[in-house]
Scaffold this motif. Structure first.
Motif, PDB file in Angstrom:
ATOM      1  N   ALA A 100       0.843  -1.204   0.000  1.00 19.21           N
ATOM      2  CA  ALA A 100       0.000   0.000   0.000  1.00 19.21           C
ATOM      3  C   ALA A 100       0.877   1.252   0.000  1.00 19.21           C
ATOM      4  O   ALA A 100       0.636   2.201  -0.752  1.00 19.21           O
ATOM      5  N   GLN A 101       1.903   1.242   0.822  1.00 21.87           N
ATOM      6  CA  GLN A 101       2.787   2.413   0.880  1.00 21.87           C
ATOM      7  C   GLN A 101       3.477   2.650  -0.460  1.00 21.87           C
ATOM      8  O   GLN A 101       3.536   3.768  -0.966  1.00 21.87           O
ATOM      9  N   LYS A 102       4.019   1.585  -1.015  1.00 15.90           N
ATOM     10  CA  LYS A 102       4.785   1.747  -2.269  1.00 15.90           C
ATOM     11  C   LYS A 102       3.871   2.173  -3.408  1.00 15.90           C
ATOM     12  O   LYS A 102       4.266   2.961  -4.270  1.00 15.90           O
ATOM     13  N   ALA A 103       2.657   1.648  -3.442  1.00 22.94           N
ATOM     14  CA  ALA A 103       1.730   2.039  -4.518  1.00 22.94           C
ATOM     15  C   ALA A 103       1.480   3.545  -4.464  1.00 22.94           C
ATOM     16  O   ALA A 103       1.450   4.216  -5.498  1.00 22.94           O
ATOM     17  N   ILE A 224      10.654 -14.679 -11.911  1.00 21.20           N
ATOM     18  CA  ILE A 224       9.363 -14.502 -11.230  1.00 21.20           C
ATOM     19  C   ILE A 224       9.632 -13.658  -9.984  1.00 21.20           C
ATOM     20  O   ILE A 224      10.459 -14.012  -9.149  1.00 21.20           O
ATOM     21  N   LEU A 225       8.948 -12.553  -9.898  1.00 25.72           N
ATOM     22  CA  LEU A 225       9.140 -11.637  -8.763  1.00 25.72           C
ATOM     23  C   LEU A 225       8.084 -11.913  -7.703  1.00 25.72           C
ATOM     24  O   LEU A 225       6.974 -12.327  -8.030  1.00 25.72           O
ATOM     25  N   ARG A 226       8.421 -11.651  -6.463  1.00 23.71           N
ATOM     26  CA  ARG A 226       7.384 -11.685  -5.444  1.00 23.71           C
ATOM     27  C   ARG A 226       6.415 -10.559  -5.747  1.00 23.71           C
ATOM     28  O   ARG A 226       6.773  -9.547  -6.351  1.00 23.71           O
ATOM     29  N   ALA A 227       5.180 -10.765  -5.298  1.00 20.74           N
ATOM     30  CA  ALA A 227       4.129  -9.820  -5.692  1.00 20.74           C
ATOM     31  C   ALA A 227       4.474  -8.373  -5.298  1.00 20.74           C
ATOM     32  O   ALA A 227       4.201  -7.443  -6.054  1.00 20.74           O
ATOM     33  N   ASP A 228       5.088  -8.190  -4.134  1.00 21.71           N
ATOM     34  CA  ASP A 228       5.370  -6.808  -3.721  1.00 21.71           C
ATOM     35  C   ASP A 228       6.492  -6.189  -4.559  1.00 21.71           C
ATOM     36  O   ASP A 228       6.474  -4.990  -4.859  1.00 21.71           O
ATOM     37  N   THR A 229       7.443  -7.017  -4.959  1.00 22.16           N
ATOM     38  CA  THR A 229       8.497  -6.526  -5.859  1.00 22.16           C
ATOM     39  C   THR A 229       7.900  -6.221  -7.225  1.00 22.16           C
ATOM     40  O   THR A 229       8.203  -5.181  -7.843  1.00 22.16           O
ATOM     41  N   ALA A 230       7.054  -7.139  -7.706  1.00 19.33           N
ATOM     42  CA  ALA A 230       6.424  -6.957  -9.020  1.00 19.33           C
ATOM     43  C   ALA A 230       5.635  -5.654  -9.059  1.00 19.33           C
ATOM     44  O   ALA A 230       5.634  -4.940 -10.065  1.00 19.33           O
ATOM     45  N   ALA A 231       4.984  -5.333  -7.952  1.00 19.10           N
ATOM     46  CA  ALA A 231       4.163  -4.115  -7.904  1.00 19.10           C
ATOM     47  C   ALA A 231       5.020  -2.878  -8.155  1.00 19.10           C
ATOM     48  O   ALA A 231       4.687  -2.035  -8.991  1.00 19.10           O
ATOM     49  N   VAL A 232       6.130  -2.787  -7.446  1.00 21.13           N
ATOM     50  CA  VAL A 232       6.984  -1.600  -7.592  1.00 21.13           C
ATOM     51  C   VAL A 232       7.595  -1.565  -8.991  1.00 21.13           C
ATOM     52  O   VAL A 232       7.636  -0.524  -9.650  1.00 21.13           O
ATOM     53  N   ALA A 233       8.057  -2.729  -9.466  1.00 16.06           N
ATOM     54  CA  ALA A 233       8.667  -2.783 -10.800  1.00 16.06           C
ATOM     55  C   ALA A 233       7.658  -2.373 -11.869  1.00 16.06           C
ATOM     56  O   ALA A 233       7.961  -1.572 -12.759  1.00 16.06           O
ATOM     57  N   ALA A 234       6.440  -2.909 -11.775  1.00 15.46           N
ATOM     58  CA  ALA A 234       5.433  -2.623 -12.803  1.00 15.46           C
ATOM     59  C   ALA A 234       5.037  -1.149 -12.773  1.00 15.46           C
ATOM     60  O   ALA A 234       4.921  -0.504 -13.818  1.00 15.46           O
ATOM     61  N   LEU A 235       4.835  -0.613 -11.574  1.00 15.56           N
ATOM     62  CA  LEU A 235       4.430   0.794 -11.482  1.00 15.56           C
ATOM     63  C   LEU A 235       5.549   1.703 -11.994  1.00 15.56           C
ATOM     64  O   LEU A 235       5.289   2.707 -12.664  1.00 15.56           O
ATOM     65  N   ALA A 236       6.794   1.338 -11.735  1.00 16.36           N
ATOM     66  CA  ALA A 236       7.913   2.146 -12.235  1.00 16.36           C
ATOM     67  C   ALA A 236       7.946   2.114 -13.768  1.00 16.36           C
ATOM     68  O   ALA A 236       8.094   3.149 -14.423  1.00 16.36           O
TER      69      ALA A 236
END
Ligand code: SAH
Length: 250
Positions: A100-103, A224-236
């Motif tokens: 939530a914070q990173k998003a 394969i990234l963990r979901a929280d890593t994937a979130a930051v990578a995808a948003l970036a």
């Protein structure tokens, strides 16, 4: 006042902000300013509430754990909430807080928890998501909080997206290919990003997502990234190619 002289600490307040109108602080907020930051009577912080812009405010101390903040001067006008929707399968505890914070830091304006077959969490504490969003907003200098929507089944969350919104579907099953190239070729318009649960998407869900028009299936590279890593990578990636890192309005 120059930027260098401005106080570094920012606080989200739920109250309306107007010059001279004192905002009572909760015990926790007062404790933070008095005990952690060691602010004294007249000490300054920046405050925002998501509506009235950012204000320089001064502390009025009323006791050891009681204080209010008095807005003195508006420093920045209110800006609109960014238009990026972030859809994600909720994770447990600390990793949900992190997500939530990173998003928020990455510029999501709508946070939509999505329940999929392999999602491990089915009931979310709205208050906790909100507290994390507030913490991130205070930290990263934005003036609006994201809209935090109640959790919804994948199908409903997809149906709620406007038809012209590009959904960037991060799919771990896609053969690795350059995400930068895929995004560069994507149509322009409002954006959403979808990240799956730790267990990934099942085939029926993949079919459901891909059946939606204006959906871009995206690989996040050869691991394969963990979901929280994937979130930051995808948003970036999305922000850099199509969003506010690329100079497009958020
Ligand atoms: N357990 C699954 C991985 C799920 S990872 C498996 O082993 O296949 C959690 C989520 O992060 C995925 O659903 C996807 O949305 C995203 N993700 C992680 N790595 C990815 C990648 N390389 N490409 C695209 N999406 C990825």
């Amino acid at each position: 006042m120059s930027t260098a002289e401005q106080p570094r600490h920012r606080l989200y307040l739920a109250a309306r902000l107007a010059a001279g109108a004192a905002c009572e602080l909760s015990r926790e907020q007062a404790g933070y300013l008095l005990t952690v930051l060691r602010l004294k009577q007249g000490g300054q912080v920046l405050v925002f509430n998501g509506v009235d812009g950012e204000w320089l405010a001064e502390l009025a101390v009323a006791g050891r754990k009681a204080a209010s903040l008095v807005p003195v001067r508006r420093i920045r006008d209110q800006t609109a909430r960014p238009d990026l929707h972030y859809l994600f399968a909720p994770l447990k505890h600390a990793r949900l807080d992190y997500m939530a914070q990173k998003a928020v830091e990455m510029g999501a304006g709508v946070i939509q928890p999505v329940l999929t077959r392999r999602t491990q969490v089915s009931r979310l504490k709205h208050e906790r998501l909100l507290a994390n969003a507030i913490e991130a907003a205070e930290q990263c200098g934005i003036l609006s909080l994201p809209e935090i929507r109640p959790e919804a089944a994948l199908e409903q969350a997809l149906a709620a997206l406007e038809p012209d919104r590009l959904l960037v579907f991060c799919d771990e099953a896609l053969a690795p290919e350059s995400p930068a190239a895929a995004l560069a070729a994507a149509p322009r318009g409002p954006l959403a990003v979808l990240i799956g649960p730790e267990g990934g998407f099942d085939e029926a869900e993949r079919g459901l997502v891909l059946a939606r028009p204006r959906t871009l299936r995206l690989s996040l590279g050869p691991r394969i990234l963990r979901a929280d890593t994937a979130a930051v990578a995808a948003l970036a990636l999305v922000q850099a190619a199509l969003g506010d890192w690329a100079g497009r309005p958020g």
